[in-house]
Design an enzyme around this catalytic site. Structure first.
Site, mmCIF file in Angstrom:
data_model
loop_
_atom_site.group_PDB
_atom_site.id
_atom_site.type_symbol
_atom_site.label_atom_id
_atom_site.label_comp_id
_atom_site.label_asym_id
_atom_site.label_seq_id
_atom_site.Cartn_x
_atom_site.Cartn_y
_atom_site.Cartn_z
ATOM 1 N N ARG A 64 0.850 -1.309 0.110
ATOM 2 C CA ARG A 64 0.052 -0.093 0.108
ATOM 3 C C ARG A 64 0.861 1.265 -0.012
ATOM 4 O O ARG A 64 0.636 2.159 -0.639
ATOM 5 C CB ARG A 64 -1.043 0.086 1.035
ATOM 6 C CG ARG A 64 -1.850 1.060 1.466
ATOM 7 C CD ARG A 64 -3.059 0.733 2.293
ATOM 8 N NE ARG A 64 -4.110 1.751 2.451
ATOM 9 C CZ ARG A 64 -4.245 2.621 3.226
ATOM 10 N NH1 ARG A 64 -3.498 2.482 4.278
ATOM 11 N NH2 ARG A 64 -5.338 3.447 3.178
ATOM 12 N N ASP A 69 2.410 6.365 -2.461
ATOM 13 C CA ASP A 69 3.613 7.248 -2.735
ATOM 14 C C ASP A 69 3.192 7.598 -4.410
ATOM 15 O O ASP A 69 3.297 8.856 -4.628
ATOM 16 C CB ASP A 69 4.854 6.281 -2.831
ATOM 17 C CG ASP A 69 6.086 7.202 -3.366
ATOM 18 O OD1 ASP A 69 6.117 8.448 -2.908
ATOM 19 O OD2 ASP A 69 6.821 6.592 -3.790
ATOM 20 N N VAL A 72 0.692 10.276 -5.519
ATOM 21 C CA VAL A 72 0.827 11.820 -4.964
ATOM 22 C C VAL A 72 2.220 12.305 -5.386
ATOM 23 O O VAL A 72 3.348 11.828 -5.024
ATOM 24 C CB VAL A 72 0.819 11.735 -3.391
ATOM 25 C CG1 VAL A 72 1.172 13.240 -3.028
ATOM 26 C CG2 VAL A 72 -0.449 11.250 -2.771
ATOM 27 N N GLY A 74 3.678 11.493 -8.177
ATOM 28 C CA GLY A 74 4.479 10.344 -8.818
ATOM 29 C C GLY A 74 5.156 9.738 -7.780
ATOM 30 O O GLY A 74 5.281 9.961 -6.510
ATOM 31 N N ASP A 76 7.971 8.940 -5.883
ATOM 32 C CA ASP A 76 9.044 9.798 -5.474
ATOM 33 C C ASP A 76 9.706 9.721 -3.987
ATOM 34 O O ASP A 76 10.219 10.501 -3.805
ATOM 35 C CB ASP A 76 8.797 11.247 -5.995
ATOM 36 C CG ASP A 76 7.759 12.018 -5.352
ATOM 37 O OD1 ASP A 76 6.932 11.240 -4.550
ATOM 38 O OD2 ASP A 76 7.508 12.930 -5.398
ATOM 39 N N SER A 78 7.696 10.139 -1.726
ATOM 40 C CA SER A 78 7.523 11.711 -0.819
ATOM 41 C C SER A 78 6.681 11.285 0.251
ATOM 42 O O SER A 78 6.686 11.818 1.167
ATOM 43 C CB SER A 78 6.649 12.687 -1.940
ATOM 44 O OG SER A 78 5.395 11.781 -2.235
ATOM 45 N N ASN A 96 -3.800 8.662 5.033
ATOM 46 C CA ASN A 96 -2.720 8.083 5.640
ATOM 47 C C ASN A 96 -2.583 8.100 7.301
ATOM 48 O O ASN A 96 -2.173 7.059 7.701
ATOM 49 C CB ASN A 96 -1.446 8.700 5.327
ATOM 50 C CG ASN A 96 -1.058 8.265 3.729
ATOM 51 O OD1 ASN A 96 -1.501 7.270 3.177
ATOM 52 N ND2 ASN A 96 -0.134 9.516 3.127
ATOM 53 N N PRO A 166 -7.947 7.647 -3.213
ATOM 54 C CA PRO A 166 -9.292 7.844 -3.316
ATOM 55 C C PRO A 166 -9.836 7.222 -2.078
ATOM 56 O O PRO A 166 -9.188 6.307 -1.508
ATOM 57 C CB PRO A 166 -9.497 6.634 -4.391
ATOM 58 C CG PRO A 166 -8.011 5.933 -4.549
ATOM 59 C CD PRO A 166 -7.020 6.907 -4.173
ATOM 60 N N HIS A 196 -6.337 -5.782 -2.595
ATOM 61 C CA HIS A 196 -7.111 -6.036 -1.228
ATOM 62 C C HIS A 196 -7.536 -7.453 -0.997
ATOM 63 O O HIS A 196 -8.139 -7.728 -0.076
ATOM 64 C CB HIS A 196 -8.513 -5.188 -1.270
ATOM 65 C CG HIS A 196 -8.311 -3.658 -1.032
ATOM 66 N ND1 HIS A 196 -9.455 -2.752 -0.965
ATOM 67 C CD2 HIS A 196 -7.237 -3.044 -1.263
ATOM 68 C CE1 HIS A 196 -8.927 -1.655 -0.912
ATOM 69 N NE2 HIS A 196 -7.601 -1.611 -0.840
ATOM 70 N N ASP A 243 -10.227 -9.213 2.764
ATOM 71 C CA ASP A 243 -10.916 -10.611 2.202
ATOM 72 C C ASP A 243 -10.752 -11.776 3.152
ATOM 73 O O ASP A 243 -10.055 -11.705 4.072
ATOM 74 C CB ASP A 243 -10.585 -10.759 0.765
ATOM 75 C CG ASP A 243 -9.571 -11.844 0.571
ATOM 76 O OD1 ASP A 243 -8.666 -12.376 1.407
ATOM 77 O OD2 ASP A 243 -9.178 -12.341 -0.711
ATOM 78 N N THR A 245 -9.355 -14.385 3.056
ATOM 79 C CA THR A 245 -7.862 -15.002 3.169
ATOM 80 C C THR A 245 -6.881 -13.956 3.116
ATOM 81 O O THR A 245 -5.979 -13.850 2.332
ATOM 82 C CB THR A 245 -7.778 -16.055 1.803
ATOM 83 O OG1 THR A 245 -7.768 -15.338 0.724
ATOM 84 C CG2 THR A 245 -8.634 -17.140 1.724
HETATM 85 C C1 HEM Z 1 -9.206 2.293 -5.767
HETATM 86 C C2 HEM Z 1 -9.137 2.759 -4.640
HETATM 87 C C3 HEM Z 1 -8.846 2.161 -3.659
HETATM 88 C C4 HEM Z 1 -9.504 2.745 -2.158
HETATM 89 C C5 HEM Z 1 -10.618 3.458 -2.229
HETATM 90 C C6 HEM Z 1 -8.636 1.956 -1.134
HETATM 91 C C7 HEM Z 1 -8.963 2.196 0.157
HETATM 92 C C8 HEM Z 1 -8.401 1.472 1.067
HETATM 93 C C9 HEM Z 1 -8.844 1.406 2.434
HETATM 94 C C10 HEM Z 1 -9.876 2.469 3.086
HETATM 95 C C11 HEM Z 1 -7.849 0.719 3.314
HETATM 96 C C12 HEM Z 1 -8.002 0.554 4.673
HETATM 97 C C13 HEM Z 1 -7.247 1.570 5.288
HETATM 98 C C14 HEM Z 1 -7.393 1.731 6.916
HETATM 99 O O1 HEM Z 1 -8.499 1.522 7.342
HETATM 100 O O2 HEM Z 1 -6.328 1.980 7.691
HETATM 101 C C15 HEM Z 1 -7.116 0.184 2.264
HETATM 102 C C16 HEM Z 1 -6.113 -0.926 2.717
HETATM 103 C C17 HEM Z 1 -5.398 -1.503 1.842
HETATM 104 N N1 HEM Z 1 -5.215 -1.127 0.452
HETATM 105 FE FE1 HEM Z 1 -6.383 0.087 -0.692
HETATM 106 N N2 HEM Z 1 -7.543 1.028 -1.588
HETATM 107 C C18 HEM Z 1 -7.726 1.306 -3.029
HETATM 108 C C19 HEM Z 1 -6.726 0.988 -3.955
HETATM 109 C C20 HEM Z 1 -5.541 0.165 -3.416
HETATM 110 C C21 HEM Z 1 -4.481 -0.241 -4.481
HETATM 111 C C22 HEM Z 1 -4.442 0.305 -5.933
HETATM 112 C C23 HEM Z 1 -3.442 -0.743 -3.627
HETATM 113 C C24 HEM Z 1 -2.352 -1.675 -4.032
HETATM 114 C C25 HEM Z 1 -1.867 -1.875 -5.294
HETATM 115 C C26 HEM Z 1 -4.098 -1.091 -2.480
HETATM 116 C C27 HEM Z 1 -3.627 -1.809 -1.555
HETATM 117 C C28 HEM Z 1 -3.948 -1.867 -0.104
HETATM 118 C C29 HEM Z 1 -3.576 -2.714 0.958
HETATM 119 C C30 HEM Z 1 -2.623 -3.729 0.779
HETATM 120 C C31 HEM Z 1 -4.350 -2.481 1.992
HETATM 121 C C32 HEM Z 1 -4.179 -3.259 3.466
HETATM 122 C C33 HEM Z 1 -2.984 -2.463 3.971
HETATM 123 C C34 HEM Z 1 -2.755 -2.913 5.564
HETATM 124 O O3 HEM Z 1 -3.165 -3.980 6.163
HETATM 125 O O4 HEM Z 1 -1.829 -2.345 6.332
HETATM 126 N N3 HEM Z 1 -5.325 -0.432 -2.360
HETATM 127 N N4 HEM Z 1 -7.341 0.617 1.025
#
Ligand code: HEM
Ligand SMILES: *[C@@H]1O[C@H](CO)[C@@H](O)[C@H](O)[C@H]1NC(C)=O
Ligand SMILES: *[C@@H]1O[C@H](CO)[C@@H](O)[C@H](O)[C@H]1NC(C)=O
Ligand SMILES: *[C@@H]1O[C@H](CO)[C@@H](O)[C@H](O)[C@H]1NC(C)=O
Length: 323
Positions: A64, A69, A72, A74, A76, A78, A96, A166, A196, A243, A245
């Site tokens: 994530r 990174d 925002v 690009g 980089d 940041s 964040n 997003p 996810h 999910d 798993t």
């Molecule tokens: C498309 C829009 C996306 C939205 C709205 C979104 C939103 C979120 C949110 C709300 C969380 C939970 C954060 C928290 O409660 O602390 C999350 C977790 C996560 N997101 Fe996304 N996400 C998006 C796309 C992505 C993308 C593109 C990736 C990676 C390529 C990604 C990877 C992850 C991962 C791996 C977690 C779990 C992080 C952890 O357990 O520390 N997400 N995301």
């Protein structure tokens, strides 16, 4: 005549150069550190593997960080900068704050890789890109050749983090738009959201979906209400898996969406009667296609506006700009 030819070819090559330079993707290469630090990639991998072995969720958190990174300014580095008198960090921006994690592991990687190279030659931005790939592999997902040669920013952009990252409350149209703004298409969006498949979210991120949305399996929603109370401010940080798993990178995420067990409002938007339903179905039963497309889209995401050549710097400490 000869001289006007010369002028023309000069103008053409200057134009080609300008196009290549503005399109940073062509400048990153997989073998960038082969001569300057042949052990860089194996060093990063071993630190990531140890961190994931210690805590499986760390793989999700590192993946994530690369996403947050790249969206925002690009890719980089940041997001890694701490606040100072002159820098307002992205870390405490809304998407964040109390959420992005893994910064200590990045510090550990940076130390190990600088030691392996004898000096700071690997950028923090590249470390995030490689650590994301190694995390996915460590959790059972696909591999891909990470393109390298990014340099590190000397600034952070917290407003950009608030604007570009997003929110889970977005609908499909808005999600598509937020990826389009970064040069990523609808397919990139659906396949990257497969990230996810691993990791966790806080109650604040899924509360509205389990209490207010109707496109959710009622038993699934009820089971989450024990973990995530209705009242704002109560149990806001309580975690649920994204999910069923969540410590394994697989295509289960898409099957969960089909059975209306998406944890976030935004998750379920991808299987809610819209244009992305078909691709969700395909990935749910074709994990080979999911794995292949995921790697390709990660390379595309990693190509967002890198600093290259003489731009930016190679930070000695990922949390601070060089003196
Ligand atoms: C498309 C829009 C996306 C939205 C709205 C979104 C939103 C979120 C949110 C709300 C969380 C939970 C954060 C928290 O409660 O602390 C999350 C977790 C996560 N997101 Fe996304 N996400 C998006 C796309 C992505 C993308 C593109 C990736 C990676 C390529 C990604 C990877 C992850 C991962 C791996 C977690 C779990 C992080 C952890 O357990 O520390 N997400 N995301
Ligand atoms: C970040 O979280 C901390 C701790 O919950 C809170 O005190 C602070 O106000 C938050 N910062 C922002 C900018 O929301
Ligand atoms: C998505 O949200 C935007 C902004 O709130 C709204 O204008 C639009 O109608 C929504 N689209 C759908 C399909 O619900
Ligand atoms: C559910 O919707 C109602 C009415 O719009 C709103 O007042 C409430 O805050 C929402 N609850 C959650 C948990 O989002």
């Amino acid at each position: 005549m000869a001289s006007s030819h010369g002028n023309l070819s000069f103008i053409v090559s200057a134009l080609v150069f300008a196009i290549v330079a503005s399109n940073g993707l062509s400048e990153l290469t997989a073998d960038y550190y082969e001569n300057s630090c042949p052990n860089a990639l194996s060093t990063i991998k071993s630190v990531v593997e140890a961190a994931v072995q210690k805590e499986r969720r760390m793989g999700a958190s590192l993946l994530r960080l690369h996403f947050h990174d790249c969206f925002v300014n690009g890719c980089d580095g940041s997001i890694l900068l701490d606040s100072t008198a002159t820098i307002e960090s992205e870390k405490s921006a809304r998407p964040n704050n109390n959420s992005a994690r893994g910064f200590e592991v990045v510090d550990e990687i940076k130390q190990a890789v600088d030691q392996a190279c004898g000096k700071p030659v690997v950028s923090c931005a590249d470390i995030l890109a490689v650590a994301a790939r190694d995390s996915v592999v460590a959790l059972g997902g696909p591999t891909w050749d990470v393109r390298l040669g990014r340099r590190d920013s000397t600034t952070a952009n917290p407003n950009g983090a608030n604007t570009n990252l997003p929110a889970p409350s977005l609908n499909l149209t808005q999600l598509i738009k937020s990826f389009q703004d970064q040069g990523l298409d609808e397919k990139d969006l659906v396949v990257l959201y497969g990230a996810h498949s691993i990791g966790f979210a806080r109650c604040v991120a899924y509360r509205a979906h389990i209490y207010n949305d109707t496109n959710i399996d009622p038993n699934f929603a009820n089971s989450l209400k024990y973990i995530c109370p209705r009242d704002v401010g109560v149990g806001d940080g309580n975690l649920a898996p994204l999910d069923c798993t969540a410590t394994k990178f697989d295509s289960q995420y898409y099957s969960d969406l089909i059975s209306k067990k998406g944890l976030l409002h935004s998750d379920q938007e991808f299987f809610n009667g819209g244009s992305t339903d078909q691709l969700v179905k395909e990935y749910s039963y074709n994990s080979e296609a999911f794995f292949r497309d995921f790697g390709n889209s990660m390379i595309k995401m990693g190509n967002i506006q890198p600093l290259t050549g003489e731009q930016g710097e190679i930070r000695a400490n990922c949390r601070k700009v060089n003196n």
